[in-house]
Structure formats: structure tokens, C-alpha cells
Design an enzyme around this catalytic site. Structure first.
Site, PDB file in Angstrom:
ATOM      1  N   ASP A   1       0.916  -1.354  -0.148  1.00 34.45           N
ATOM      2  CA  ASP A   1      -0.046  -0.067  -0.122  1.00 34.45           C
ATOM      3  C   ASP A   1       1.172   1.293  -0.045  1.00 34.45           C
ATOM      4  O   ASP A   1       0.685   2.039   0.728  1.00 34.45           O
ATOM      5  CB  ASP A   1      -0.882   0.000   1.212  1.00 34.45           C
TER       6      ASP A   1
ATOM      7  N   ARG B   1       0.090   8.742   1.056  1.00 35.43           N
ATOM      8  CA  ARG B   1      -0.782   8.957   2.122  1.00 35.43           C
ATOM      9  C   ARG B   1      -0.245   8.136   3.288  1.00 35.43           C
ATOM     10  O   ARG B   1      -0.305   8.287   4.624  1.00 35.43           O
ATOM     11  CB  ARG B   1      -2.419   8.546   2.174  1.00 35.43           C
ATOM     12  N   ASN B   2       0.762   7.176   2.749  1.00 35.08           N
ATOM     13  CA  ASN B   2       1.470   6.184   3.753  1.00 35.08           C
ATOM     14  C   ASN B   2       3.141   6.538   3.956  1.00 35.08           C
ATOM     15  O   ASN B   2       3.908   5.698   4.166  1.00 35.08           O
ATOM     16  CB  ASN B   2       1.415   4.902   3.330  1.00 35.08           C
TER      17      ASN B   2
ATOM     18  N   ASP C   1       3.610   2.012   7.513  1.00 32.64           N
ATOM     19  CA  ASP C   1       2.300   1.274   7.358  1.00 32.64           C
ATOM     20  C   ASP C   1       2.567   0.068   6.458  1.00 32.64           C
ATOM     21  O   ASP C   1       1.664  -0.550   5.668  1.00 32.64           O
ATOM     22  CB  ASP C   1       0.953   1.938   6.864  1.00 32.64           C
TER      23      ASP C   1
HETATM   24  P1  AMP Z   1      -3.214   6.537   9.028  1.00 26.96           P
HETATM   25  O1  AMP Z   1      -4.184   5.865  10.089  1.00 26.96           O
HETATM   26  O2  AMP Z   1      -1.987   5.934   9.010  1.00 26.96           O
HETATM   27  O3  AMP Z   1      -3.872   7.125   7.619  1.00 26.96           O
HETATM   28  O4  AMP Z   1      -3.089   7.892   9.713  1.00 26.96           O
HETATM   29  C1  AMP Z   1      -3.934   9.191   9.670  1.00 26.96           C
HETATM   30  C2  AMP Z   1      -3.076  10.371   9.780  1.00 26.96           C
HETATM   31  O5  AMP Z   1      -2.286  10.523  11.182  1.00 26.96           O
HETATM   32  C3  AMP Z   1      -1.927  10.639   8.929  1.00 26.96           C
HETATM   33  O6  AMP Z   1      -2.578  11.351   7.705  1.00 26.96           O
HETATM   34  C4  AMP Z   1      -0.978  11.540   9.757  1.00 26.96           C
HETATM   35  O7  AMP Z   1      -1.152  12.962   9.404  1.00 26.96           O
HETATM   36  C5  AMP Z   1      -0.942  10.994  11.038  1.00 26.96           C
HETATM   37  N1  AMP Z   1      -0.005  10.058  11.383  1.00 26.96           N
HETATM   38  C6  AMP Z   1       0.175   8.789  11.343  1.00 26.96           C
HETATM   39  N2  AMP Z   1       1.142   8.147  11.811  1.00 26.96           N
HETATM   40  C7  AMP Z   1       1.816   9.248  12.258  1.00 26.96           C
HETATM   41  C8  AMP Z   1       3.051   9.348  12.933  1.00 26.96           C
HETATM   42  N3  AMP Z   1       3.829   8.220  13.106  1.00 26.96           N
HETATM   43  N4  AMP Z   1       3.535  10.522  13.224  1.00 26.96           N
HETATM   44  C9  AMP Z   1       2.814  11.427  13.106  1.00 26.96           C
HETATM   45  N5  AMP Z   1       1.758  11.791  12.591  1.00 26.96           N
HETATM   46  C10 AMP Z   1       1.071  10.513  12.107  1.00 26.96           C
END
Ligand code: AMP
Length: 407
Positions: free
Chosen positions: A256, A260-261, A274
Site C-alpha cells: 500500500d 498517504r503512507n 504502514d
Molecule cells: P493513518 O491512519 O496511518 O492513515 O494516519 C492518519 C493520519 O495521522 C496521517 O495522515 C498523519 O497525518 C497522522 N499520522 C499517522 N502516523 C503518524 C506518525 N507516526 N507521526 C505523526 N503523524 C502520524
């Protein structure tokens, strides 16, 4: 002291201060851009792509320039064949007295700054990576993703971490634990490090390193070309390719890969996040992850053979990397905008590919194009993509004598 390539094998404290060994071009830039350095600060590093070759990186005002140091068959060094040197030491001596074609005369060796990254929360989590959820404080919600929320947290009142809290039912805990075992062993500066998990009750917590600037997709969209330009875009792509080259070397598939990842930290650090999770999540975000034969896929990022026959491989990750390059160069635009996933699948079958975006240099588009070869085997490796992007701006001094610097 005569310095020759054997410098590589010397203990650090016996190397000249300007010799930084095998560091990447982008890391050389970061080191030279620290405010401790002034115009003329320089370092010599080993080229990653051309083993046995060296490169000179020099700070000129606020810009770092790179020169490839060529080797003579009989063992000397040169930037231009008009002036050759028996050793790197002589080379440095000469260019500290005269610029003779370099952007500036060499000044002081670059100051060495080590930025430590904690790989584990503490020695205890090295094996016991199931930690007590009470040791983690959730401080601020950073975002909510398809599988739950992401929080900035504090572990043991000392260490800043990111905590992913998963919606109950978004995955089978046993599947996740199996995947997490592998994820924990994957360690690379360009991969988000998994620190620990809390899986004994719902919601499951996934605890990783914190990246201050969030996802690359939002970062690009917010900037929309104001501060971020081609140099940074190529750097982002190179950093992601470096993390993916490591996954490739570990025979691990991301499944993936998309903007976004990818997460953005301080000092222009980009890391892949991810990896492997797509396999264990029960996906339900219909905007991006569309149904296809019972499984749900981010269709616009997924290689045709993975959509058609569920053939995921590092080469399907390379396809996704091509789409990620599109996102980078368009500041986070949705690929194939206006088309549904089904239309995209149909068009790809007729050899249609995303067109070259306006302002996308042909050299950059060519790299994307290679990633979208219909034949997975013909797509480049991440290792090759990494070198290509690292060397994107590097020019041979010897071929550019009249126009002496590389960018
Ligand atoms: P996700 O659930 O992985 O799509 O994450 C949702 C949002 O949380 C992302 O778009 C980032 O803005 C933020 N995010 C995710 N992982 C991190 C991280 N390790 N450090 C800072 N922000 C994060």
C-alpha cells in the site's frame, strides 16, 4: 598523511575531518546545511552508485553543490583532467588555496552532527514489545485514518511517540501480531520504526516513532508549490526509494505504498509507514479502497497484475512507487482524477498511462513511466530507482568543464 581510498577502512578518529565515508548525497546536504557551517564548508564522500568513486560536496551560500571526483587508471584523482592529484589530501590542499573552477574555494571541513534515533523505547521493549497501555499517555489527536485514530503520545512520561488506536474489529489480533513480529525486525532510517504494541484489549495500540509533519500527501497539498520545488521533490522520492530498497532486500512487500503512507519529520526526513498492514486490515474506506473480487484495493495505486490475479510482489510496489512519484510532482493530486477505479483498470489494459503532468521534467516522468511497465519483471528494482534519484542532479565535472558546477 596521504589519504587514499583506504581511508574507508581507517578508524573514524584517524580519518581526516573532511572524509565522511559512504554517506548519501542528501545526508551530505543536510550536514552541510546545519548553521554551524559557512560558505566553503565541504566534505568528501564515497559515491554510492559508482563504487570506488568519490564525490565532493561544498556549501556555497545556502546551496550545496556536488562534484564527482574521477579516478585515473593509475590511481590519481581529478575533477578536470587539466589538474590531477596523487591523493585526496593533495586534492583538498589544492582546492583550499584556489577555487579554479569550483563554485568556491574550499574552507573548513563540514561539522559532523549525529542525529540519534531511538530504535526502541527502552532495552525492555527489545523483546517484550507488548507494553502496558497505562505507560502510554495520549496527548493530542493527530488524525484519523481509515482504521482508527492517530495520537501524539508520551511513553513513560519521557519519550514522544505516535500511537495508532485501532477500531475494534479492524483486524484479527493474531494476524496482526504475526505481521508485527516481522515489522519490528525491519529497521531502516527511512522506515517508520514500530516500537511496541498493546494488543491485550481493544482498542489495539500500535506505537511508532512520531513524525512531526504528518503524512506526505497533506504536506504536499498544503505547500502546493510555495516552498517545495524539484530538488526537495527528488529528495523525497530518493528517501522513499531508499526505504523501499531495504524492504526489497528483506523480501518484504509493502502492498500500500502511496503518499498517504509516507510520513514527514523534521529537517526534511521522509519515511515509509504502514508496510505490511494492508494484508491484515479489513479495509472499509470506499473512496480509495475499492472492492474487487471480495478484497478491497487502492485501485489507482495497484499494479494491474495485483488487481487481476492478486499477484502482489515487490514489482507491484514499484508500480505504486510510480504513482507516488506522480503525487509528489503534482503536490498531492489524485491520480486519474475524474475516473473511477473500474475505468482505470480498463484503460490500463489498453496501455493507457497517467500523462506527463505540467511542470514535470521529462527525466522525472521517464522514471515514473519505467515503473508502469506492463511486464513486472521489466520494472526497475528499488535499488536502481534509489541510485537514479540520488544521482538525479549529479553531473560529471569533467564533461562540464566550461560550466563547472553541477546545479
Ligand atoms: P493513518 O491512519 O496511518 O492513515 O494516519 C492518519 C493520519 O495521522 C496521517 O495522515 C498523519 O497525518 C497522522 N499520522 C499517522 N502516523 C503518524 C506518525 N507516526 N507521526 C505523526 N503523524 C502520524
Amino acid at each position: 598523511m596521504t589519504v587514499d581510498p583506504m581511508t574507508v577502512d581507517r578508524p573514524d578518529d584517524r580519518r581526516p575531518l573532511w572524509f565522511f565515508g559512504a554517506i548519501k548525497r542528501t545526508d551530505a546536504e543536510k550536514q552541510l546545511l546545519y548553521p554551524e557551517n559557512q560558505t566553503g564548508a565541504f566534505l568528501i564522500r564515497e559515491s554510492e552508485s559508482q563504487k570506488g568513486d568519490f564525490a565532493l560536496s561544498v556549501l556555497d551560500e545556502k546551496v550545496v553543490k556536488h562534484y564527482r571526483i574521477r579516478r585515473l587508471d593509475e590511481g590519481g584523482f581529478f575533477l578536470t583532467q587539466r589538474r590531477t592529484f596523487a591523493s585526496l589530501n593533495e586534492f583538498v590542499d589544492y582546492y583550499t588555496k584556489t577555487s579554479n573552477g569550483l563554485c568556491v574555494q574550499l574552507g573548513k571541513p563540514c561539522v559532523k552532527i549525529q542525529v540519534p534515533v531511538p530504535f526502541d523505547l527502552s532495552y525492555k521493549t527489545v523483546d517484550q514489545w507488548e507494553i502496558d497501555r497505562n505507560s502510554v499517555q495520549l496527548l493530542k489527536r493527530l488524525g484519523s485514518g481509515q482504521f482508527g485514530e492517530v495520537w501524539e503520545g508520551l511513553w513513560n512520561n519521557t519519550t514522544s511517540v505516535a500511537v495508532k488506536t485501532l477500531k475494534p474489529g479492524s483486524m484479527d489480533p493474531n494476524d496482526f501480531l504475526r505481521e508485527a513480529q516481522i515489522m519490528k525486525s525491519l529497521r531502516h532510517p527511512k522506515l517508520i520504526q514500530l516500537y511496541a504494541v498493546c494488543t491485550l484489549e481493544d482498542p489495539i495500540y500500535i506505537i511508532t516513532e512520531l513524525m512531526r509533519h504528518g503524512s506526505l500527501q497533506e504536506y504536499l497539498q498544503n505547500d502546493a508549490g510555495t516552498k517545495i520545488h524539484l530538488t526537495q521533490q527528488v529528495d523525497m522520492a530518493a528517501q522513499v526509494a531508499s526505504g523501499m530498497a531495504y524492504l526489497e532486500s528483506q523480501n518484504y512487500i509493502h502492498r500500500d505504498l502511496a503518499a498517504r503512507n509516507v510520513l514527514v519529520g523534521e529537517h526534511n526526513i521522509y519515511k515509509v509507514a504502514d508496510f505490511g498492514l494492508a494484508r491484515v486490515f479489513k479495509v472499509d474506506n470506499e473512496d480509495i479502497y475499492e472492492s474487487k473480487h471480495e478484497t478491497k484495493l487502492p485501485v489507482k495505486w495497484t499494479a494491474p497484475e495485483a488487481i487481476r490475479a492478486n499477484k502482489f510482489s515487490i514489482k507491484s510496489d514499484v508500480w505504486s512507487f510510480g504513482i507516488l512519484l506522480y503525487e509528489i510532482i503534482t503536490y498531492g493530486k489524485m491520480p486519474y482524477s475524474g475516473m473511477t477505479g473500474a475505468q482505470v483498470i480498463q484503460m490500463l489494459g489498453q496501455n493507457y498511462r497517467l500523462p506527463q503532468p505540467p511542470n514535470c521534467p521529462p527525466q522525472f516522468y521517464n522514471i515514473m513511466w519505467e515503473c508502469w511497465n506492463a511486464e513486472p519483471k521489466e520494472r526497475p528494482t528499488f535499488e536502481k530507482l534509489h541510485w537514479k534519484l540520488e544521482d538525479y542532479f549529479e553531473t560529471d565535472f569533467s564533461f562540464a568543464d566550461t560550466d563547472n558546477f553541477v546545479r
